[in-house]
Write a protein that holds these residues in place. Sequence first.
Motif, PDB file in Angstrom:
ATOM      1  N   GLY A  39      46.631 105.761  84.936  1.00  0.00           N
ATOM      2  CA  GLY A  39      45.515 104.618  85.097  1.00  0.00           C
ATOM      3  C   GLY A  39      44.578 104.775  83.864  1.00  0.00           C
ATOM      4  N   ALA A  40      43.432 104.035  84.260  1.00  0.00           N
ATOM      5  CA  ALA A  40      42.511 103.890  83.158  1.00  0.00           C
ATOM      6  C   ALA A  40      41.518 104.958  83.464  1.00  0.00           C
ATOM      7  CB  ALA A  40      41.355 102.770  83.332  1.00  0.00           C
ATOM      8  N   THR A  41      41.085 105.796  82.423  1.00  0.00           N
ATOM      9  CA  THR A  41      40.077 106.871  82.588  1.00  0.00           C
ATOM     10  C   THR A  41      38.756 106.429  82.092  1.00  0.00           C
ATOM     11  OG1 THR A  41      40.603 107.529  80.177  1.00  0.00           O
ATOM     12  CG2 THR A  41      42.007 108.752  81.736  1.00  0.00           C
ATOM     13  N   SER A  42      38.052 106.498  83.098  1.00  0.00           N
ATOM     14  CA  SER A  42      36.565 105.908  83.081  1.00  0.00           C
ATOM     15  C   SER A  42      35.670 106.806  81.967  1.00  0.00           C
ATOM     16  CB  SER A  42      36.112 105.833  84.581  1.00  0.00           C
ATOM     17  OG  SER A  42      35.740 107.315  85.163  1.00  0.00           O
ATOM     18  N   PHE A  43      35.968 108.051  82.044  1.00  0.00           N
ATOM     19  CA  PHE A  43      35.139 108.802  81.317  1.00  0.00           C
ATOM     20  C   PHE A  43      35.304 108.444  79.756  1.00  0.00           C
ATOM     21  CE2 PHE A  43      38.845 111.504  81.269  1.00  0.00           C
ATOM     22  CZ  PHE A  43      38.898 111.945  79.870  1.00  0.00           C
ATOM     23  N   LEU A  44      36.267 107.864  79.533  1.00  0.00           N
ATOM     24  CA  LEU A  44      36.673 107.423  77.895  1.00  0.00           C
ATOM     25  C   LEU A  44      35.893 106.096  77.577  1.00  0.00           C
ATOM     26  CD1 LEU A  44      40.116 108.836  77.231  1.00  0.00           C
ATOM     27  CD2 LEU A  44      38.044 109.739  76.687  1.00  0.00           C
ATOM     28  N   GLN A  45      35.627 105.577  78.905  1.00  0.00           N
ATOM     29  CA  GLN A  45      35.154 104.104  78.491  1.00  0.00           C
ATOM     30  C   GLN A  45      34.014 103.992  77.577  1.00  0.00           C
ATOM     31  OE1 GLN A  45      37.216 101.892  80.038  1.00  0.00           O
ATOM     32  NE2 GLN A  45      36.347 100.438  78.663  1.00  0.00           N
ATOM     33  N   PRO A  46      33.002 104.635  77.576  1.00  0.00           N
ATOM     34  CA  PRO A  46      31.908 104.817  76.610  1.00  0.00           C
ATOM     35  C   PRO A  46      32.242 105.106  75.331  1.00  0.00           C
ATOM     36  CG  PRO A  46      31.173 106.070  78.556  1.00  0.00           C
ATOM     37  CD  PRO A  46      32.723 105.791  78.657  1.00  0.00           C
ATOM     38  N   LEU A  47      33.516 105.746  74.804  1.00  0.00           N
ATOM     39  CA  LEU A  47      34.058 105.994  73.597  1.00  0.00           C
ATOM     40  C   LEU A  47      34.487 104.390  73.103  1.00  0.00           C
ATOM     41  CD1 LEU A  47      35.311 109.435  73.989  1.00  0.00           C
ATOM     42  CD2 LEU A  47      33.365 108.997  72.894  1.00  0.00           C
ATOM     43  N   LEU A  48      35.347 103.892  74.079  1.00  0.00           N
ATOM     44  CA  LEU A  48      36.097 102.954  73.918  1.00  0.00           C
ATOM     45  C   LEU A  48      35.276 101.658  73.650  1.00  0.00           C
ATOM     46  CD1 LEU A  48      39.028 103.279  76.314  1.00  0.00           C
ATOM     47  CD2 LEU A  48      39.248 103.695  73.736  1.00  0.00           C
ATOM     48  N   ASP A  49      33.922 101.547  74.290  1.00  0.00           N
ATOM     49  CA  ASP A  49      33.004 100.437  74.006  1.00  0.00           C
ATOM     50  C   ASP A  49      32.350 100.596  73.095  1.00  0.00           C
ATOM     51  OD1 ASP A  49      34.321  99.421  76.351  1.00  0.00           O
ATOM     52  OD2 ASP A  49      32.689 100.156  77.756  1.00  0.00           O
TER      53      ASP A  49
ATOM     54  N   PHE B 195      35.266 116.179  75.045  1.00  0.00           N
ATOM     55  CA  PHE B 195      34.777 117.039  76.114  1.00  0.00           C
ATOM     56  C   PHE B 195      33.361 116.580  76.610  1.00  0.00           C
ATOM     57  CE2 PHE B 195      38.251 119.833  74.574  1.00  0.00           C
ATOM     58  CZ  PHE B 195      38.606 120.457  75.624  1.00  0.00           C
ATOM     59  N   TRP B 196      32.515 116.202  75.586  1.00  0.00           N
ATOM     60  CA  TRP B 196      31.102 115.913  76.067  1.00  0.00           C
ATOM     61  C   TRP B 196      31.235 114.805  77.067  1.00  0.00           C
ATOM     62  CZ3 TRP B 196      26.484 117.093  73.058  1.00  0.00           C
ATOM     63  CH2 TRP B 196      25.346 116.589  73.710  1.00  0.00           C
ATOM     64  N   GLN B 197      32.133 113.549  76.869  1.00  0.00           N
ATOM     65  CA  GLN B 197      32.038 112.636  77.936  1.00  0.00           C
ATOM     66  C   GLN B 197      32.548 113.367  79.291  1.00  0.00           C
ATOM     67  OE1 GLN B 197      30.950 109.475  77.706  1.00  0.00           O
ATOM     68  NE2 GLN B 197      30.329 110.331  75.645  1.00  0.00           N
ATOM     69  N   LEU B 198      33.622 114.158  79.110  1.00  0.00           N
ATOM     70  CA  LEU B 198      34.225 114.879  80.448  1.00  0.00           C
ATOM     71  C   LEU B 198      33.044 115.481  81.118  1.00  0.00           C
ATOM     72  CD1 LEU B 198      37.584 116.435  79.461  1.00  0.00           C
ATOM     73  CD2 LEU B 198      37.053 114.970  81.437  1.00  0.00           C
ATOM     74  N   ALA B 199      32.050 116.332  80.554  1.00  0.00           N
ATOM     75  CA  ALA B 199      31.055 116.977  81.129  1.00  0.00           C
ATOM     76  C   ALA B 199      30.099 115.979  81.695  1.00  0.00           C
ATOM     77  CB  ALA B 199      30.122 117.869  80.139  1.00  0.00           C
ATOM     78  N   ASP B 200      29.788 114.835  81.013  1.00  0.00           N
ATOM     79  CA  ASP B 200      28.911 113.801  81.458  1.00  0.00           C
ATOM     80  C   ASP B 200      29.344 113.183  82.697  1.00  0.00           C
ATOM     81  OD1 ASP B 200      26.505 112.366  80.890  1.00  0.00           O
ATOM     82  OD2 ASP B 200      27.752 110.323  80.407  1.00  0.00           O
TER      83      ASP B 200
END
Length: 220
Positions: free
Chosen positions: A5-15, A34-39
């Motif tokens: 499925g889509a990983t929402s925590f990576l969406q800021p990187l993709l956008d 890792f930063w996005q995971l913590a956020d």
Amino acid sequence: TLSQGATSFLQPLLDGQVQGLSTVRGTEFVLRVFWQLADACLRGLREINAGVEGLENELKRSLRNEEVLGLLDFQKSLTFFATGLKANELVLERLQRVPTLHWADQDQELLDDVRVELRQAIEMVDIADSVLSDMMDAFASIVSNNLNSVMKVLTSVTIILAVPTLIASVYGMNVGLPGARSPLAFAGIVALSVAVCGGLFFVFRRRNWLLCDARPPGRA
């Protein structure tokens, strides 16, 4: 790592919401992930805190099993969060000691920032888990106290109602009893029952055994 499925925590990187992101340097990209995971964990923690606060308001009005089970679900989620964040922190520490990875100065600064972010997320999860555990213990005590209060009221009412039943049962026997032939026997029995019941009611009232407040205390 593969995900169906889509990983929402990576969406800021993709956008493109992360400024200065580059996939050329692998170390920086990994640290950004890792930063996005913590956020993402911190955002999830805020949602859990909001849900716990909503359940707390519900528990103030009722003590159904649904609210308590909801708190258990939130506590399980916090356990998963804490386990995942601590594992990520351990991975970062091991990456920092890998000799084949060449950490630039800016990577080292980003690594320190990510570790601080992870440590902050871990501490916040631990605090939320501790508060949730204390809350569940407090509400368990409230449920127990309310049960004792209800049982105390029911026992007091049972004792009061048992007095006229006992007197009526004694004078209902087909034997000679004091005053049984008096025309005022019935009125006397009723008066005696009312007097004894009134006395018991007064005693139980003085001891606060007839008060039943099943509502949890409000927030100070």
